[in-house]
Design an enzyme around this catalytic site. Structure first.
Site, PDB file in Angstrom:
ATOM      1  N   SER A 123       3.334 -33.004  -5.972  1.00 42.44           N
ATOM      2  CA  SER A 123       3.374 -31.655  -5.399  1.00 42.44           C
ATOM      3  C   SER A 123       2.932 -31.556  -3.950  1.00 42.44           C
ATOM      4  O   SER A 123       3.016 -30.478  -3.364  1.00 42.44           O
ATOM      5  CB  SER A 123       2.547 -30.696  -6.266  1.00 42.44           C
ATOM      6  OG  SER A 123       3.278 -30.358  -7.415  1.00 42.44           O
ATOM      7  N   SER A 141       4.409 -22.779 -10.326  1.00 42.74           N
ATOM      8  CA  SER A 141       5.726 -23.017 -10.907  1.00 42.74           C
ATOM      9  C   SER A 141       6.585 -23.861  -9.985  1.00 42.74           C
ATOM     10  O   SER A 141       6.864 -23.471  -8.842  1.00 42.74           O
ATOM     11  CB  SER A 141       6.437 -21.687 -11.186  1.00 42.74           C
ATOM     12  OG  SER A 141       7.758 -21.896 -11.632  1.00 42.74           O
ATOM     13  N   ASN A 142       7.016 -25.011 -10.482  1.00 38.15           N
ATOM     14  CA  ASN A 142       7.897 -25.871  -9.695  1.00 38.15           C
ATOM     15  C   ASN A 142       9.225 -25.197  -9.384  1.00 38.15           C
ATOM     16  O   ASN A 142       9.874 -25.521  -8.386  1.00 38.15           O
ATOM     17  CB  ASN A 142       8.132 -27.186 -10.444  1.00 38.15           C
ATOM     18  CG  ASN A 142       6.910 -28.081 -10.426  1.00 38.15           C
ATOM     19  OD1 ASN A 142       6.329 -28.329  -9.375  1.00 38.15           O
ATOM     20  ND2 ASN A 142       6.500 -28.552 -11.583  1.00 38.15           N
ATOM     21  N   GLY A 183      -0.845 -34.069  -5.607  1.00 40.88           N
ATOM     22  CA  GLY A 183       0.342 -34.144  -6.436  1.00 40.88           C
ATOM     23  C   GLY A 183       0.283 -35.317  -7.366  1.00 40.88           C
ATOM     24  O   GLY A 183       0.023 -36.446  -6.939  1.00 40.88           O
TER      25      GLY A 183
END
Length: 387
Positions: free
Chosen positions: A73, A184-185, A326
């Site tokens: 991320s 939320s991706n 991430g």
């Protein structure tokens, strides 16, 4: 001579710049369950870099000092920066409804570009929506939760961004747009599609043209659907159950399109340092948009707010750290900076992942120890989402 050219403990010691406390820390992190750790620190004591553990199970070589790693991320910070550059040029409106750019999805007209970058859109997270009662609803097979083997069997499958968005929008929204915060991706897959729509070029092309090229980030890749990761790199592993037997496989190579722009990029600790330092130093965005990016929005996580593609962390001594991290399957990257970009911490970690996320506690503890040592003088540091 830059210390980045030295790759051994002996060279660091000879230079008189070794940091025994940092070296001891990364060795203890490996002892807690990681296969490998690489740490890079830039601060008032110059630059220090070191690694511990092994690059490959069964081997003896340490992780490469500036090896490539899937950064998960941290991809969001790169993507948000690119969006804000387009905002600066008047090509995207930060508070413009996304449906105006992407009418084909029938998005709620209240969802703005800002809400995507800030995780306040309420759109379902296709990699798994975690509800307040602890229930997790998955949209696609993922390497954690109950679908581990299914992810292994599909790890070279290609997911297109449009497919992921359509799947997410087929599920109930988490909340009304702008009324809550939920990681939320899907938000960042939508951001990618907005970038591509307004520029007429792929995300990879725009990232290279606007950020990677100008900063000289030669070790950073937008892989799209490619399973490859450049050499050198440490290896990532996955342990799962198949027909009642435990298997451990090397999953360093896999198609990262399952997480798409939510977390697919590859980089190095050196490139992450260069990027986050340049970003906070004002080299990539106008002053007013950098301020927008770092304006904290409440997340419900103590001392941890979210801006536009960055976490805004308040330390116990009242300081502020701009960060993201991430984690993808078996590997992770950490990226922290002071608001002026003068002090940074970047790290890469690898381990044997499993569906139960058994490494989660050790992962949080490792992050806390590293950040405390560099930024907080041993004070507590809260957790962050890692996918």
């Amino acid at each position: 001579m830059s210390i980045t050219t030295r790759t051994t403990t002996e060279a660091l010691d000879a230079a008189g710049r070794d940091r025994p406390e940092l070296r001891k820390m990364i060795e203890e992190i490996v002892e807690s369950g990681f296969t490998g750790v690489t740490l890079r620190v830039h601060d008032e004591r110059d630059e220090w870099v070191g690694s511990a553990g092994v690059a490959e199970l069964g081997g003896t070589a340490k992780p490469p000092i500036n090896g490539h790693v899937r950064i998960g991320s941290n991809t969001k910070t790169f993507t948000a920066t690119l969006v804000l550059q387009l905002v600066a040029e008047g090509k995207i409106g930060l508070d413009t409804p996304v449906v105006g750019y992407l009418p084909e999805f029938g998005l709620d007209e209240r969802i703005t570009v800002r809400m995507l970058l800030q995780h306040t859109s309420g759109v379902f997270n296709f990699t798994g929506e975690v509800y307040d009662d602890g229930t997790i609803v998955y949209g696609i097979p993922v390497p954690y939760g109950t679908t581990g083997k299914e992810w292994v069997d599909n790890r070279f499958r290609t997911y297109r961004p449009q497919e992921l968005v359509e799947l997410a929008l087929s599920r109930p929204a988490r909340f009304e747009p702008g009324t809550g915060w939920s990681y939320s991706n899907t938000n960042y897959v939508l951001a990618r599609l907005v970038i591509e729509k307004v520029t007429g070029r792929s995300l990879a092309e725009e990232m290279q043209r606007r950020i990677l090229g100008p900063l000289g980030l030669s070790g950073t890749v937008v892989p799209d659907t490619s399973p490859e990761i450049p050499e050198p790199h440490a290896h990532a592993y996955y342990r799962y159950e198949d027909a009642g037997r435990q298997k451990t496989i090397d999953i360093t190579r896999h198609n990262p399109s399952w997480v798409s722009t939510g977390g697919d990029m590859i980089s190095t600790t050196q490139d992450l340092h260069t990027f986050i330092s340049a970003l906070n130093g004002g080299q990539l965005l106008p002053t007013e948009l950098l301020a927008e990016m770092r304006t904290p929005h409440p997340t419900g996580i103590p001392n941890m707010d979210y801006g536009l593609g960055v976490f805004v962390v308040t330390t116990d001594d009242g300081g502020t750290v701009i960060s993201h991290n991430g984690g993808t399957v078996g590997s992770a990257a950490e990226m922290y900076s002071t608001p002026d970009g003068s002090k940074t911490l970047t790290a890469a970690l690898t381990w044997v992942a499993d569906a139960d996320m058994a490494i989660a506690t050790a992962f949080h503890d490792a992050r806390q120890r590293l950040v405390n040592e560099v930024f907080c003088g041993g004070q507590a540091e809260p957790a962050q989402p890692t996918d």
